[in-house]
Design a protein around this motif. Sequence first.
Motif, PDB file in Angstrom:
ATOM      1  N   PRO A 303       0.690  -1.494   0.000  1.00  0.00           N
ATOM      2  CA  PRO A 303       0.277  -0.208  -0.227  1.00  0.00           C
ATOM      3  C   PRO A 303       1.016   0.880   0.047  1.00  0.00           C
ATOM      4  CG  PRO A 303      -0.008  -0.837   1.998  1.00  0.00           C
ATOM      5  CD  PRO A 303       0.416  -1.725   1.419  1.00  0.00           C
ATOM      6  N   GLY A 304       2.185   1.012   0.384  1.00  0.00           N
ATOM      7  CA  GLY A 304       2.565   2.719  -0.536  1.00  0.00           C
ATOM      8  C   GLY A 304       2.379   3.103   1.138  1.00  0.00           C
ATOM      9  N   SER A 413       8.307  -2.206   6.312  1.00  0.00           N
ATOM     10  CA  SER A 413       6.687  -2.583   6.361  1.00  0.00           C
ATOM     11  C   SER A 413       5.947  -0.654   7.158  1.00  0.00           C
ATOM     12  CB  SER A 413       7.108  -2.957   7.449  1.00  0.00           C
ATOM     13  OG  SER A 413       7.032  -4.247   6.990  1.00  0.00           O
ATOM     14  N   LEU A 414       7.538  -0.563   7.423  1.00  0.00           N
ATOM     15  CA  LEU A 414       6.638   1.035   8.764  1.00  0.00           C
ATOM     16  C   LEU A 414       6.404   2.095   7.630  1.00  0.00           C
ATOM     17  CD1 LEU A 414       9.075   1.586  10.929  1.00  0.00           C
ATOM     18  CD2 LEU A 414       7.097   0.767  11.224  1.00  0.00           C
ATOM     19  N   ILE A 415       6.684   2.138   6.064  1.00  0.00           N
ATOM     20  CA  ILE A 415       6.763   2.947   5.014  1.00  0.00           C
ATOM     21  C   ILE A 415       5.074   1.627   3.572  1.00  0.00           C
ATOM     22  CG2 ILE A 415       8.488   4.671   5.043  1.00  0.00           C
ATOM     23  CD1 ILE A 415       9.568   2.918   2.415  1.00  0.00           C
ATOM     24  N   GLY A 416       4.697   1.121   3.627  1.00  0.00           N
ATOM     25  CA  GLY A 416       3.898   0.035   3.741  1.00  0.00           C
ATOM     26  C   GLY A 416       4.711  -0.395   2.332  1.00  0.00           C
ATOM     27  N   GLN A 417       5.734  -1.010   2.188  1.00  0.00           N
ATOM     28  CA  GLN A 417       6.937  -1.860   1.515  1.00  0.00           C
ATOM     29  C   GLN A 417       7.074  -3.019   2.144  1.00  0.00           C
ATOM     30  OE1 GLN A 417       7.001   0.497  -1.762  1.00  0.00           O
ATOM     31  NE2 GLN A 417       7.386  -0.818  -2.208  1.00  0.00           N
ATOM     32  N   GLY A 418       7.975  -3.886   1.882  1.00  0.00           N
ATOM     33  CA  GLY A 418       8.057  -5.221   2.970  1.00  0.00           C
ATOM     34  C   GLY A 418       6.998  -6.082   2.268  1.00  0.00           C
ATOM     35  N   GLY A 419       6.661  -7.094   3.503  1.00  0.00           N
ATOM     36  CA  GLY A 419       5.547  -8.080   3.098  1.00  0.00           C
ATOM     37  C   GLY A 419       4.057  -7.388   3.489  1.00  0.00           C
ATOM     38  N   VAL A 420       4.006  -5.847   3.325  1.00  0.00           N
ATOM     39  CA  VAL A 420       2.563  -5.434   3.530  1.00  0.00           C
ATOM     40  C   VAL A 420       1.837  -6.178   2.734  1.00  0.00           C
ATOM     41  CG1 VAL A 420       1.245  -4.183   3.863  1.00  0.00           C
ATOM     42  CG2 VAL A 420       3.344  -3.722   5.890  1.00  0.00           C
ATOM     43  N   ARG A 421       0.947  -6.115   3.002  1.00  0.00           N
ATOM     44  CA  ARG A 421      -0.104  -6.179   1.680  1.00  0.00           C
ATOM     45  C   ARG A 421      -1.592  -6.010   1.875  1.00  0.00           C
ATOM     46  NH1 ARG A 421       3.909  -6.842  -0.384  1.00  0.00           N
ATOM     47  NH2 ARG A 421       4.538  -7.953  -1.805  1.00  0.00           N
ATOM     48  N   MET A 422      -2.103  -4.923   0.369  1.00  0.00           N
ATOM     49  CA  MET A 422      -3.148  -4.000   0.855  1.00  0.00           C
ATOM     50  C   MET A 422      -3.857  -4.782  -0.344  1.00  0.00           C
ATOM     51  SD  MET A 422      -3.785  -3.388   4.170  1.00  0.00           S
ATOM     52  CE  MET A 422      -2.525  -3.174   6.512  1.00  0.00           C
TER      53      MET A 422
END
Length: 546
Positions: A303-304, A413-422
């Motif tokens: 989600p960036g 992940s704190l800036i919506g990258q890494g493994g975060v998915r939405m």
Amino acid sequence: MRSGARAAIVGAVFAAMVGVAGCGSGQDDSAGPKDGASAGSGDDKPSLKKVKTGPPSAAEVKTTAHAFLAAWSAGETAKAAALTDDSDAATTALGGYRTKAKVAKVTLDAGQASGAKVPFSVNAQLSSGGESVPWTYESSLTVTRDTKTGKPVVAWKPSVVHPDLVEGDTLKTGASEAPPIKAVDRDGKELTASEHPTLKTVLAALRERYGKKAGGEAGVETWIQRAKGSKSPDKTLKVLSKGTPGTLRTTIDASLQRTAEQQVSKRTKASVVAVKPSTGEILALANSPASGFNTAFQGSYAPGSTMKIITSTTLMDKGLAAYGKPHPCPKYFSYGGWKFQNDKKFEIKNGTFEQSFARSCNTAFISQAGKLKDDDLSKEARDVFGIGLNWQTGVPTFDGAVPVQSAASKAASLIGQGGVRMNPLNMASVAATATTGTFHQPYLVSPSLDDRTLAKASRTMKSSTHDQLKKLMKLTATSGTAAEAMAGMSGDFGAKTGSAEVDNQEKPNGWFSAYRDDVAAAGVVPEGGHGGDTAGPIVAALLRAG
């Protein structure tokens, strides 16, 4: 001399001559027998035949395709299946075409081949429940070469039988398992796939789940029964006789739904969702292209910077950031072996936290990674925003994911990258929680219809954190990265933009998550670029219409 003795002598001489010829010291021993004769070596080994390789010729493609289609048309299942590279699977599918799909007869006409691919038209007659109707459609097959025999064969796939079939699906004809429905919006206006193409998959999923509960009576149909565990709903291909539909009320607002569809249609690829923050009711959803995968509900994207809504809540809850307090925003910040930077390497000297949020400063958030536990962000996303709590919306959805990560991945992940998915549904819900301070699980059909238990977050947002978050989002919408899209907005509103970088993609995915009064919405434009410029106008249009 008796003729028998003379014959014996001649035979002996002839044998001797053959023996001499066969073992002369100057002979080429590599020369093979002619006209299929044995080499006479004494061990009678057969000659090896070379298996043909390479793509099938145009003649082989035509001959194989026509032979396969002719056998299928004639009902010669075993013969047709033998002309494929998977006779067992083909036998099951072609046999089921007659017995389960109730195809009484079929005519198959091959079209002009394009390389190894051969399109063909299907003219079938369906017969079930006293009904008999014609059924026509187009399909195709591909001819390949069997690696063991070298023979040209049909490359077997379920889509040969029907283009919408995939592995594990079954083609059936009979009384439909789910009665038809008349889906209506929150005000009783009928919602149809012809008027709202983007709702086609949603309406199919609603029928599959609520057809019987809505009180309808089943008709006779030909349909695809999806494989067990499939996220796709069953699909009706042909109606032999209509049943009686039951009425199913949804939470959709037909007017807002039209706006959503109009807005995403301006883009080749785009998705948007609007929800009612006070209740969680889903007001609209739309995808471009309108047909196919429901990205709005089931997509899975990084989600960036829209993720900074959740990250900021985490930091403020932990006392690591606050509205009006100084906060670093350097050009670069390294963590876990990775060097992070801001868009165009900007920095804010002697800046505050709200400035970092409004301008979407990456390093302002990355710099706090070392002060957070690996699971802090995951807990905040789950316990306050309800992410990943197995939402029961009434149709299949992906409910977001914020996995526990460490080192550089935790920072990303704190800036919506890494493994975060939405997806847009998740981020519309995040915006809704941001404005109310309380997670209300999104839903499309009232849980009272089937006694579903909606997901509940374990805690509401802290009052002080909630107040600050709304001020952060209001500032972003009035003088930050979301200001252009939200220009002229009235009422209680706020927003956050996002741009998610994707490997091997020229432009990032553009995101926008916002609210205005009792409407929250989020959208994504894959490969669109900056969220404020791409997804922003789509979301803002829904907020104004709502």
